[in-house]
Design a protein around this motif. Structure first.
Motif, PDB file in Angstrom:
ATOM      1  N   LYS A 282       7.357   9.170   6.267  1.00 19.15           N
ATOM      2  CA  LYS A 282       7.101   9.743   7.597  1.00 19.15           C
ATOM      3  C   LYS A 282       5.639   9.537   8.008  1.00 19.15           C
ATOM      4  O   LYS A 282       5.344   9.239   9.163  1.00 19.15           O
ATOM      5  N   PHE A 283       4.742   9.680   7.045  1.00 16.92           N
ATOM      6  CA  PHE A 283       3.314   9.491   7.327  1.00 16.92           C
ATOM      7  C   PHE A 283       3.081   8.101   7.936  1.00 16.92           C
ATOM      8  O   PHE A 283       2.449   7.954   8.981  1.00 16.92           O
ATOM      9  N   PHE A 284       3.612   7.071   7.272  1.00 18.08           N
ATOM     10  CA  PHE A 284       3.366   5.715   7.773  1.00 18.08           C
ATOM     11  C   PHE A 284       4.168   5.424   9.041  1.00 18.08           C
ATOM     12  O   PHE A 284       3.701   4.689   9.913  1.00 18.08           O
TER      13      PHE A 284
ATOM     14  N   VAL B  36       0.846  -1.202   0.000  1.00 21.85           N
ATOM     15  CA  VAL B  36       0.000   0.000   0.000  1.00 21.85           C
ATOM     16  C   VAL B  36       0.879   1.250   0.000  1.00 21.85           C
ATOM     17  O   VAL B  36       0.637   2.197  -0.760  1.00 21.85           O
ATOM     18  N   GLN B  37       1.932   1.234   0.831  1.00 18.52           N
ATOM     19  CA  GLN B  37       2.827   2.395   0.883  1.00 18.52           C
ATOM     20  C   GLN B  37       3.416   2.683  -0.500  1.00 18.52           C
ATOM     21  O   GLN B  37       3.487   3.833  -0.933  1.00 18.52           O
ATOM     22  N   LYS B  38       3.849   1.624  -1.182  1.00 18.92           N
ATOM     23  CA  LYS B  38       4.471   1.810  -2.503  1.00 18.92           C
ATOM     24  C   LYS B  38       3.460   2.341  -3.517  1.00 18.92           C
ATOM     25  O   LYS B  38       3.780   3.203  -4.331  1.00 18.92           O
ATOM     26  N   VAL B  39       2.241   1.815  -3.469  1.00 20.49           N
ATOM     27  CA  VAL B  39       1.218   2.256  -4.422  1.00 20.49           C
ATOM     28  C   VAL B  39       0.864   3.726  -4.171  1.00 20.49           C
ATOM     29  O   VAL B  39       0.722   4.517  -5.110  1.00 20.49           O
ATOM     30  N   VAL B  40       0.752   4.093  -2.895  1.00 19.85           N
ATOM     31  CA  VAL B  40       0.436   5.485  -2.556  1.00 19.85           C
ATOM     32  C   VAL B  40       1.543   6.412  -3.066  1.00 19.85           C
ATOM     33  O   VAL B  40       1.271   7.452  -3.688  1.00 19.85           O
ATOM     34  N   ALA B  41       2.799   6.027  -2.841  1.00 21.09           N
ATOM     35  CA  ALA B  41       3.927   6.859  -3.285  1.00 21.09           C
ATOM     36  C   ALA B  41       3.932   6.968  -4.812  1.00 21.09           C
ATOM     37  O   ALA B  41       4.160   8.041  -5.373  1.00 21.09           O
TER      38      ALA B  41
ATOM     39  N   TYR C 205       3.152   2.751  12.041  1.00 20.35           N
ATOM     40  CA  TYR C 205       4.131   2.058  12.888  1.00 20.35           C
ATOM     41  C   TYR C 205       4.360   2.793  14.201  1.00 20.35           C
ATOM     42  O   TYR C 205       4.937   2.236  15.128  1.00 20.35           O
ATOM     43  N   GLY C 206       3.920   4.049  14.280  1.00 21.28           N
ATOM     44  CA  GLY C 206       4.055   4.814  15.513  1.00 21.28           C
ATOM     45  C   GLY C 206       2.692   5.064  16.130  1.00 21.28           C
ATOM     46  O   GLY C 206       1.674   4.563  15.646  1.00 21.28           O
ATOM     47  N   VAL C 207       2.693   5.830  17.214  1.00 18.17           N
ATOM     48  CA  VAL C 207       1.422   6.090  17.897  1.00 18.17           C
ATOM     49  C   VAL C 207       1.112   7.592  17.941  1.00 18.17           C
ATOM     50  O   VAL C 207       0.391   8.058  18.812  1.00 18.17           O
TER      51      VAL C 207
END
Ligand SMILES: [Zn+2]
Length: 449
Positions: A305-307, A291-296, A312-314
């Motif tokens: 940074k978004f993800f 999903v990250q790759k498709v969005v980019a 992965y962060g809170v």
């Protein structure tokens, strides 16, 4: 078959006999993916894109079938169109068990098993859409969407499932979170709900997430991966320790949707991400970063940074900014007479309140209340479970009250200084005086398909 009983399933019918029918499954996985209902049920049928659909309702009910059928046609048509007219099944069956008070659903490739409360079904004497019926339609919408989005497109690791053990994935935020976002959004886009009704519904999801203190501790990726050991094995500390990949996953889907629109000058949206994945990943499935790759790729923009922050962060999701982008005001307030204001939840089934959870950082925890404490009195006066929230609400903030309670059968008393915890009750409303551009973006989000 007994008396008036019939059989409903999408299993392959091999032969029909006078008293019985023979069905066939290709293998064990195929067998457990086709639930079978044998009962005296109501059955109705409809076609969408030349594909036969049916719903059965088992249990006592007085459903307005014509209306339910018409509304389901709109929802099913929307999802089929969303995925470019591709229908991943040759027939579809909604199996519904109607109870007095129950709720739940499970998706399958050609069917779904639903449980609903009788009051959630539409009746001729209530022609308006109401929150109960909306809940049922959202459930149908959710499980139906899964036929594309988990039963066909799925994590790569699910292509070779070992059914003898739990299968772990960190992708439930994608498959349950995105589905939870679109199950309700599709009710707006099909105009079954007005924008105001949709925003009221979405605000409830925000309230649920805001109430969960676990969102500060468990990331969405962890929540997905630990579903077997945490989400489905919740204890009294769950509100402090975990976050739901359904509800927070839906919020991440929304924030991501808006971020994609923003960075692509409103030429792309999350819809396009799903469509691109649908067109390209049916055979291979998704890796954790697909999903990250498709969005980019779609936005030509770096979302690392978004993800890192939100998956992965809170970090708190930038909800207010995201809603502002589409002209929606997002506000949090205290709801009157809510025990979460002082940071406890109670079991109300007995005469006296038994504390079911204590939220971290709230005044109840500071006062020393524990899970299992049975609250008997406030300032020496008996207090029943049903009156507890209103009684506490009648005191001003900063008041100190004496709480009498049983702990392990021993009667004790402690002082509690009332301090409202952070507001969690969300209200979403369409902002006034919007610019032309914002109105356009709002319309695109509401109705773009
Ligand atoms: Zn689901």
């Amino acid at each position: 078959m007994l008396g008036d009983w019939s059989c409903a399933t999408t299993l392959k019918l091999e032969s029909k006999h006078e008293d019985f029918e023979i069905y066939q499954a290709d293998n064990y996985e195929d067998l457990i993916d086709h639930p079978v209902e044998m009962a005296d049920f109501t059955r109705f049928e409809f076609e969408v894109n030349d594909t036969p659909h049916a719903m059965t309702l088992t249990g006592q009910h007085t459903t307005d079938i014509a209306r339910l059928r018409a509304d389901l046609v709109r929802i099913c048509q929307y999802h089929i169109d969303f995925f470019g007219g591709d229908v991943p099944f040759d027939q579809y069956l909604f199996l519904t068990l109607v109870r007095t008070k129950a709720y739940g659903g499970l998706e399958h490739k050609k069917s779904s098993s639903l449980i609903c409360s009788r009051k959630e079904l539409p009746t001729e004497d209530k022609p308006e859409i109401n929150p109960d019926y909306t809940r049922f339609l959202a459930l149908c919408s959710h499980e139906y969407f899964h036929a594309w989005w988990i039963k066909t497109i799925k994590p790569a690791s699910f292509h070779a499932l070992n059914l003898g053990r739990e299968n772990y994935t960190e992708q439930l935020w994608i498959f349950e979170g995105f589905t939870s976002y679109y199950d309700e959004l599709s009710l707006l886009r099909t105009k079954l709900l007005s924008p105001e009704q949709y925003l009221t519904l979405f605000a409830q999801t925000l309230t649920r997430v805001q109430k969960s203190q676990g969102r500060h501790k468990q990331s969405l990726a962890e929540s997905s991966f630990d579903a077997w050991t945490k989400f489905y094995q919740q204890d009294e500390n769950a509100p402090n320790a975990i976050v739901s990949y359904y509800t927070k996953g839906a919020l991440l889907a929304f924030v991501l949707d808006i971020e994609i629109r923003n960075r692509s000058n409103d030429t792309q949206s999350l819809d396009d991400v799903l469509k691109l994945i649908w067109a390209n990943y049916q055979d291979t499935g998704l890796e954790d970063d697909t999903v990250q790759k498709v969005v980019a790729h779609l936005t030509q923009s770096d979302f690392t940074k978004f993800f890192d922050d939100y998956l992965y962060g809170v970090s708190e999701l930038p909800l207010k900014q995201a809603f502002a982008y589409v002209g929606i005001t997002c506000e949090f307030s205290h709801k009157k007479a809510e025990l979460s204001n002082i940071g406890i939840g109670i079991n109300k089934t007995q005469e006296f309140a038994v504390i079911s959870h204590v939220l971290e950082g709230a005044c109840a925890q500071a006062a020393g209340l524990y899970v299992g404490d049975k609250i008997m009195s406030i300032d020496g006066i008996k207090i029943q479970a049903k009156d507890l929230a209103n009684a506490i609400d009648s005191y001003a903030e900063d008041s100190t009250i004496q709480i009498g309670f049983f702990r392990d059968e021993l009667l004790s008393e402690l002082s509690l200084t009332i301090a409202n915890s952070k507001p969690t009750f969300c209200t979403l409303s369409i902002a006034d005086n919007l610019t032309k551009d914002t109105v356009k973006r709002q319309e695109q989000w509401f109705y773009h398909d």
